[in-house]
Design a protein around this motif. Sequence first.
Motif, mmCIF file in Angstrom:
data_model
loop_
_atom_site.group_PDB
_atom_site.id
_atom_site.type_symbol
_atom_site.label_atom_id
_atom_site.label_comp_id
_atom_site.label_asym_id
_atom_site.label_seq_id
_atom_site.Cartn_x
_atom_site.Cartn_y
_atom_site.Cartn_z
ATOM 1 N N GLN A 1 -16.891 -22.602 26.503
ATOM 2 C CA GLN A 1 -16.860 -24.390 25.945
ATOM 3 C C GLN A 1 -18.587 -24.488 25.699
ATOM 4 O O GLN A 1 -18.263 -24.718 24.750
ATOM 5 C CB GLN A 1 -16.455 -24.630 26.914
ATOM 6 N N THR A 2 -18.648 -23.698 26.738
ATOM 7 C CA THR A 2 -20.314 -24.764 27.095
ATOM 8 C C THR A 2 -21.259 -23.983 25.973
ATOM 9 O O THR A 2 -21.770 -24.875 25.635
ATOM 10 C CB THR A 2 -20.414 -24.582 28.295
ATOM 11 N N ASP B 1 -19.591 -22.809 22.885
ATOM 12 C CA ASP B 1 -19.491 -23.175 22.014
ATOM 13 C C ASP B 1 -20.713 -24.756 21.798
ATOM 14 O O ASP B 1 -20.442 -25.403 20.542
ATOM 15 C CB ASP B 1 -18.221 -23.628 21.923
ATOM 16 N N ASN B 2 -20.051 -25.365 22.782
ATOM 17 C CA ASN B 2 -20.995 -26.925 23.088
ATOM 18 C C ASN B 2 -22.475 -27.056 22.676
ATOM 19 O O ASN B 2 -23.094 -27.821 22.216
ATOM 20 C CB ASN B 2 -20.449 -27.716 24.265
ATOM 21 N N ARG B 3 -23.220 -25.153 23.038
ATOM 22 C CA ARG B 3 -24.569 -25.022 22.632
ATOM 23 C C ARG B 3 -24.885 -25.917 23.955
ATOM 24 O O ARG B 3 -26.241 -26.748 23.579
ATOM 25 C CB ARG B 3 -25.601 -26.004 20.811
ATOM 26 N N ASP B 4 -24.227 -25.910 24.669
ATOM 27 C CA ASP B 4 -24.780 -27.341 26.011
ATOM 28 C C ASP B 4 -25.905 -26.941 26.863
ATOM 29 O O ASP B 4 -26.559 -26.711 28.137
ATOM 30 C CB ASP B 4 -23.545 -27.459 27.445
#
Length: 328
Positions: free
Chosen positions: A207-208, A210-213
């Motif tokens: 998730q992080t 994919d979110n480019r976090d």
Amino acid sequence: MTTTNAGIIGMGHAYPSGVLTNADLEKIVETSDEWITTRTGIKQRHKAADNEYTSQFGTLAAQRAIENAGLQPEDIDIIVCATTTPDQIMPSTGALIQAQLGAINAAGMDIFAACSGFLYGITMVESMIRTGQVRNAVVIGAEVLTKYVDYTDRSTCVIFGDGAGAAVLAPVAEGKGILATKIRSDGRYEEALYAPGGGTKLGTTHQTIDNRDHFFKMKGNELFKVAVRSMAEISAEMIEKAGYRVEDIDLVIPHQANQRITDAVASRLGVPEEKVFSNIAEHGNTSSASIPIALDECIESGKVKSGDLVLLTAFGGGATWGATVIRF
Ligand code: ACO
């Protein structure tokens, strides 16, 4: 207790040979040389290659600073590396630089204060030298920001560049060296400039990613006003604390965040344009490295000479800020 003034006795800087111009960026995101130049003053920035990393540039800058100070790596007692883009989470980049330098008698450590990191380091070692806890200290600002920049986000990718600068600090004669220095922070600005992924809060998950976090996210216009106000206020306070007036300052070297921020700080302080140094057109914003790179360029070109009164001021993610007044 007897105390000793601490001053800069040698400097060095280094940056990657790779260059990313505004024209290059026009091919990557929807932007223009005209927008970047008028909004930031930046024309190009240096960019590390895939196999280049922060400690390499920090080590090169420190080697040059130690040589210019007429010292050997064994003479150094502490190495403080200000970086927001470390080689890895552990060990510290300061410890890696210590090994690369062969500074066998030094402690190596990092400071995490974004663009104000160099002034944080200076402020910390100044008191260590003043109290006699250490004699020779190296403070480095080293960044490879282009590996933390999201090249799909035009609001950040046009701003940041890579490089490193280093200063050797040691006891100097009375009346010389650091006359006043102060650092501040306000963590309520966390989300104005941050990279939320990869830490203990969000961790590293699909998730992080994919979110480019793991990349920097910045609300630039939120920081703009507070950057100008904070740098101008703390600078005025430090000039007064040093016992001088604004007119006595020979040169202001601000963190190179944005040319419009630099111009606004100078105008608020009442310093004429010709007394304010800028190299943002060539380097972009190199965060903690920007002040030591700029200061070393000024020393090399003779713009800063022995006897000059120089003001350094910075503002960065955190938010963090600071100012230092030095008599060279
Ligand atoms: N090219 C073209 N247009 C762009 C670009 C770009 N590269 N980037 C943003 N825009 C657009 C925006 O989408 C927006 O469009 P809209 O009006 O249609 O919504 C418009 O330009 C204006 O955007 P702003 O963000 O308001 O632009 P601003 O004039 O504030 O400039 C900047 C942005 C350069 C980031 C500026 O705000 C700044 O420098 N802020 C301070 C940054 C700072 O001090 N950071 C802390 C130190 S750095 C550190 O700690 C690592």
